[in-house]
Design a protein around this motif. Structure first.
Motif, short mmCIF file in Angstrom:
data_model
loop_
_atom_site.label_atom_id
_atom_site.label_comp_id
_atom_site.label_asym_id
_atom_site.label_seq_id
_atom_site.Cartn_x
_atom_site.Cartn_y
_atom_site.Cartn_z
N GLN A 102 0.83 -1.21 0.00
CA GLN A 102 0.00 0.00 0.00
C GLN A 102 0.86 1.26 0.00
O GLN A 102 0.59 2.21 -0.74
N THR A 103 1.90 1.27 0.83
CA THR A 103 2.72 2.48 0.94
C THR A 103 3.49 2.78 -0.34
O THR A 103 3.68 3.95 -0.68
N ARG A 106 1.05 4.44 -2.70
CA ARG A 106 0.65 5.75 -2.20
C ARG A 106 1.79 6.76 -2.36
O ARG A 106 1.60 7.87 -2.86
#
Length: 368
Positions: A102-103, A106
């Motif tokens: 996810q990071t 993002r």
């Protein structure tokens, strides 16, 4: 009619409770309704720990049946002898950046938006119209050439390393490093394309000839190609993120381009190159944490330190030669803010600080 009692007793397989090894083991939080197979760094596990730690199963920890897959006529899973470095517990490493799927999306999407807006605003404002010819030539030749170094490290260094590391936590950090390099190389390529399509006198194809034949860039190209031929994954990571990036990468990006762009009327390039510097800041953090762990290992620390000092003896002279060969490009811009000697001294100082933080000796070559 035969008596029912005369019939032979039927035979049935006996039920045997094997008590699965994995389910029977006692581990941190095994008696809790919400448990982990690991001990969190803090009171509660972070999202990073939940989705990363022990996702890649290791028979040395929990599985008794061996690796769930392997190589034909070879070792299974992730052999520890793929590097000469040793650790009493490779799973001890946790990425200080806490990078996971996810990071990475993002963070990289935020950078892409930043770069895209920067390029759109530059075209709308006609920011390139104020560039002088020496500066546009400097960008075409040298920033374009550096794009090849970033692309080579993305495809053939970090992508290679991430398959060889013994834990999912190290693999994740290195995979993010590869994505950083790939994105930055693509940003530089898009920047080159924008400049080629502008009204600026800009040779968008110059970077190929420079990377392949320009004398000042050949030692850098040689080091990048030698890195891609290094088999030991830890040495490859060490030589790239600890040595090459400090003595060559930051020397060019931070101690030259970032320092002199504004003085030459360019406020666009520092924004783009700054994203690459921010990437390296993050990648340097996990690299420092990993090698600190190995140097401080109770069982193998001394041997690892001796090994890393040996790697320094191999790669520092090569990278210093590459750095020194780049000296002529410091004189190419019209406005020369700092000398090559000042830039190299700053790069050496940062390199020495990193080595001290890891716990390694300062190579004698840095004092020359």
């Amino acid at each position: 009619m035969a008596d029912i009692t005369d019939q032979k007793e039927r035979s049935f397989p006996k039920i045997e409770f094997t008590d699965s090894e994995a389910g029977a083991l006692t581990f941190p939080s095994s008696k809790s309704r919400t448990y982990n197979y690991f001990k969190p760094a803090k009171l509660r596990a972070t999202m990073y720990e939940d989705v990363t730690v022990d996702v890649q199963p290791d028979p040395a920890r929990y599985l008794t049946q061996g690796w769930i897959y392997g190589f034909g006529n070879g070792p299974g899973g992730y052999p520890h002898d793929w590097t000469a470095a040793k650790s009493s517990n490779w799973h001890q490493f946790l990425d200080p950046n806490e990078e996971w799927e996810q990071t990475i999306y993002r963070n990289n999407s935020a950078v892409v938006r930043q770069v895209s807006l920067c390029l759109e605003n530059a075209k709308r404002a006609g920011a390139y119209n104020h560039w002088n010819h020496p500066w546009s030539n400097f960008i075409a030749r040298n920033l374009g050439a550096w794009m090849h170094a970033e692309n080579g490290m993305a495809l053939h260094v970090f992508t290679s390393i991430q398959r060889s590391c013994p834990t999912n936590m190290i693999n994740n950090a290195v995979a993010v490093n590869a994505a950083h390099k790939m994105r930055f190389a693509q940003d530089l390529a898009l920047f080159n394309l924008d400049l080629s399509e502008s009204e600026l006198d800009f040779d968008g194809d110059a970077h190929r000839e420079v990377w392949q034949n320009a004398a000042e860039w050949q030692p850098t190209r040689k080091v990048v190609e030698e890195l891609t031929a290094t088999g030991d994954w830890a040495e490859l990571l060490f030589a790239t993120n600890v040595v090459f990036e400090q003595l060559v990468g930051q020397l060019f990006r931070s101690e030259l381009v970032m320092q002199i762009a504004a003085k030459n009327g360019d406020y666009i390039t520092p924004t783009i190159v700054g994203t690459g510097e921010n990437d390296y800041n993050r990648d340097s953090a996990y690299t420092r944490a990993l090698f600190q762990m190995l140097v401080r290992d109770e069982e193998n620390g001394a041997a690892n330190k001796e090994l890393f000092n040996g790697w320094l003896a191999v790669w520092v002279p090569k990278c210093l030669d590459a750095a020194t060969a780049l000296q002529p490009i410091w004189s190419q811009p019209a406005d020369k803010v700092r000398t090559f000697a000042e830039s190299l001294d700053a790069a050496k100082e940062k390199f020495s600080q990193l080595l001290e933080e890891i716990g390694l000796d300062i190579p004698k070559e840095l004092n020359k």
